[in-house]
Design a protein around this motif. Sequence first.
Motif, PDB file in Angstrom:
ATOM      1  N   SER A   1     -25.820   4.131 104.264  1.00 48.91           N
ATOM      2  CA  SER A   1     -26.897   3.579 104.912  1.00 48.91           C
ATOM      3  C   SER A   1     -26.797   1.839 105.540  1.00 48.91           C
ATOM      4  O   SER A   1     -27.464   1.758 106.430  1.00 48.91           O
ATOM      5  CB  SER A   1     -28.105   4.284 104.915  1.00 48.91           C
ATOM      6  OG  SER A   1     -28.429   5.805 104.904  1.00 48.91           O
ATOM      7  N   ILE A   2     -26.983   1.676 103.839  1.00 43.94           N
ATOM      8  CA  ILE A   2     -26.697   0.133 104.305  1.00 43.94           C
ATOM      9  C   ILE A   2     -25.557  -0.121 105.007  1.00 43.94           C
ATOM     10  O   ILE A   2     -25.787  -1.249 105.898  1.00 43.94           O
ATOM     11  CB  ILE A   2     -26.647  -0.446 102.967  1.00 43.94           C
ATOM     12  CG1 ILE A   2     -27.741  -0.583 102.198  1.00 43.94           C
ATOM     13  CG2 ILE A   2     -26.801  -2.098 103.212  1.00 43.94           C
ATOM     14  CD1 ILE A   2     -28.105  -0.703 100.527  1.00 43.94           C
ATOM     15  N   GLN A   3     -24.453  -0.020 104.965  1.00 47.59           N
ATOM     16  CA  GLN A   3     -23.491  -0.821 105.098  1.00 47.59           C
ATOM     17  C   GLN A   3     -23.412   0.141 106.944  1.00 47.59           C
ATOM     18  O   GLN A   3     -22.929  -0.046 107.993  1.00 47.59           O
ATOM     19  CB  GLN A   3     -22.033   0.711 105.120  1.00 47.59           C
ATOM     20  CG  GLN A   3     -20.755   0.111 105.497  1.00 47.59           C
ATOM     21  CD  GLN A   3     -19.698   1.175 104.473  1.00 47.59           C
ATOM     22  OE1 GLN A   3     -19.880   1.501 103.913  1.00 47.59           O
ATOM     23  NE2 GLN A   3     -18.479   1.056 104.989  1.00 47.59           N
TER      24      GLN A   3
ATOM     25  N   GLY B   1     -18.740  18.931 116.792  1.00 47.57           N
ATOM     26  CA  GLY B   1     -18.591  17.776 116.883  1.00 47.57           C
ATOM     27  C   GLY B   1     -17.998  17.447 115.394  1.00 47.57           C
ATOM     28  O   GLY B   1     -17.638  16.576 115.233  1.00 47.57           O
ATOM     29  N   VAL B   2     -17.789  18.661 115.107  1.00 44.96           N
ATOM     30  CA  VAL B   2     -16.951  18.148 113.316  1.00 44.96           C
ATOM     31  C   VAL B   2     -15.601  19.498 113.846  1.00 44.96           C
ATOM     32  O   VAL B   2     -15.544  20.545 114.072  1.00 44.96           O
ATOM     33  CB  VAL B   2     -17.702  18.847 112.227  1.00 44.96           C
ATOM     34  CG1 VAL B   2     -16.944  18.620 110.598  1.00 44.96           C
ATOM     35  CG2 VAL B   2     -18.984  18.521 112.692  1.00 44.96           C
TER      36      VAL B   2
ATOM     37  N   ASN C   1     -18.688   8.682 105.505  1.00 41.81           N
ATOM     38  CA  ASN C   1     -19.338   7.626 106.395  1.00 41.81           C
ATOM     39  C   ASN C   1     -19.233   8.248 107.982  1.00 41.81           C
ATOM     40  O   ASN C   1     -17.823   7.665 108.523  1.00 41.81           O
ATOM     41  CB  ASN C   1     -17.927   7.404 106.116  1.00 41.81           C
ATOM     42  CG  ASN C   1     -18.014   6.005 104.398  1.00 41.81           C
ATOM     43  OD1 ASN C   1     -18.845   5.898 103.959  1.00 41.81           O
ATOM     44  ND2 ASN C   1     -17.070   6.844 103.578  1.00 41.81           N
ATOM     45  N   ALA C   2     -18.380   9.028 108.208  1.00 39.82           N
ATOM     46  CA  ALA C   2     -18.431   9.713 109.766  1.00 39.82           C
ATOM     47  C   ALA C   2     -20.329   9.852 110.610  1.00 39.82           C
ATOM     48  O   ALA C   2     -20.967  10.516 109.569  1.00 39.82           O
ATOM     49  CB  ALA C   2     -17.395  10.761 109.357  1.00 39.82           C
TER      50      ALA C   2
ATOM     51  N   TYR D   1     -24.050   7.745 111.991  1.00 39.84           N
ATOM     52  CA  TYR D   1     -24.596   7.672 112.905  1.00 39.84           C
ATOM     53  C   TYR D   1     -26.540   7.854 113.168  1.00 39.84           C
ATOM     54  O   TYR D   1     -27.043   7.945 114.629  1.00 39.84           O
ATOM     55  CB  TYR D   1     -24.111   8.495 114.583  1.00 39.84           C
ATOM     56  CG  TYR D   1     -22.878   7.689 114.693  1.00 39.84           C
ATOM     57  CD1 TYR D   1     -21.670   7.209 113.814  1.00 39.84           C
ATOM     58  CD2 TYR D   1     -22.189   8.223 115.789  1.00 39.84           C
ATOM     59  CE1 TYR D   1     -20.412   6.363 114.321  1.00 39.84           C
ATOM     60  CE2 TYR D   1     -20.999   7.316 116.502  1.00 39.84           C
ATOM     61  CZ  TYR D   1     -20.306   7.181 115.968  1.00 39.84           C
ATOM     62  OH  TYR D   1     -18.672   6.318 115.702  1.00 39.84           O
ATOM     63  N   ALA D   2     -26.526   7.617 112.050  1.00 42.52           N
ATOM     64  CA  ALA D   2     -28.228   8.282 112.029  1.00 42.52           C
ATOM     65  C   ALA D   2     -29.468   7.050 112.029  1.00 42.52           C
ATOM     66  O   ALA D   2     -30.043   6.624 112.925  1.00 42.52           O
ATOM     67  CB  ALA D   2     -28.671   8.412 110.690  1.00 42.52           C
TER      68      ALA D   2
END
Length: 471
Positions: free
Chosen positions: A96-98, A412-413, A426-427, A444-445
């Motif tokens: 989330s930081i990234q 979507g997946v 990471n997606a 993308y949250a």
Amino acid sequence: MADILTSYEPATGKVLWSGESASSTGVDAAMAKARKAFPAWASTSLDHRIERLRAFQAKVRERADAFAELIARETGKPLWDAKGEVDAVAAKVDISIQAHDQRTGTRTQEADGLRQALRHRPHGVLGVLGPYNFPAHLPNGQIVPALLAGNVVVFKPSELTPASAAFMAACWRDSGLPNGVLSVVQGDGRIGKALAGHADLDGLLFTGSATTGAALHRQFADAPHKVLALEMGGNNPLIWWDGDDLEAAAQVVVQSAFLSSGQRCTCARRLILPEHLARSAIEALVAVIDRLIVGDPFDQPQPFMGPVIDMRAANGLTHAFRDLVGRGGKSIRELAAQRPGLPFLSPALIDVTDVADPSDEERFGPLLQLVRVPDFDAALAAANATRFGLSAGLVGGDEALYQRFWTGVRAGVVNWNRPMTGASSNAPFGGVGASGNHRPAAYYAADACAYPVASLEALAPSPPIAHGLAA
């Protein structure tokens, strides 16, 4: 007198947790506390918020064994599966930081004394409604980016998994998170509706069924100023197209359909087979299904899958299976109750090729429907014959066929030769149609947790009017 909320262990039927359910007054109190806490939390530096998140991460890792045991007991999932969930809770902080930096960070550039800046601001008080299948990981995947962006959160967990939510909230509290920044309101759907409809709420992040998501969408129809992120399920298709390695392919299908007792929103619900492969594929698939161990969360050796969440879910799945048989479906492996009074089900496979109108519903459990088709065009048409659009998979084929599948399928997946239950943290994670409202979660949250502010800035004013002024 306050209502009492009770959580039961699916594998044993024993009471696991009991506590007081919130009321509408309790929701009001949590919202007031959150609103009071918001200005101070939003004004803290990003570095300070990251410190609190990392302190939470440390608490989760410190208590990982107890956390995983509780999740296993409350959901019925095997301990190995619950441990994976706890690992994901801790890992979400770094991810989330990234994501916050890449998706919603500050960007500036200067030219000729003018600064162009893009910054992001938190919405305010966000509600989070969590599901029971991943009672920690999925709501945590929205709580962490929301807090990181400077929002405060009121969290209503599933009424079926209140103990896991309470444990996670204690980790946040003991990490030094300021009072009011995260509040938990326990209760059933009435409490969720009260939270979602609260006048002081600035947005809602939801994970759950399409039925509830549609109801929330209607509830928010007159509030376009409030953010609403819906992550819902799917009637997900998996096409198995050739048979170079039948056993490996069958294992991909089985994991896609039956992992977590079929209680993952990305699980394969419909297996699509070409006629020329059907017989050999079914034989290979049944050979793997018959080896699956269904058991208690702490059994040794560890089971592949445990019970579904409760008898209501088990009975609904059994009814759906019998309905398909009654309308012409051919049972290959029956959906059978394994322990009287407890929601243990055997993994089921049913051929619905000759069922005229199989309902387009998400059967949230170990029930895989098989459809035979003559060619790949028919396979794609069958895959897209759903109002949902969360996940889809292809097993077999070459690069050209996969590109045809990727281009033609609506989801979507999309995975190739990998279990559909696998998704990268990471997606982005989300779907289209009845599976979401174009606000994907996971990486993308961050997008739903902050809004962009674009600025043109100069140290001093300069005359901007170049034309049209009288001398």
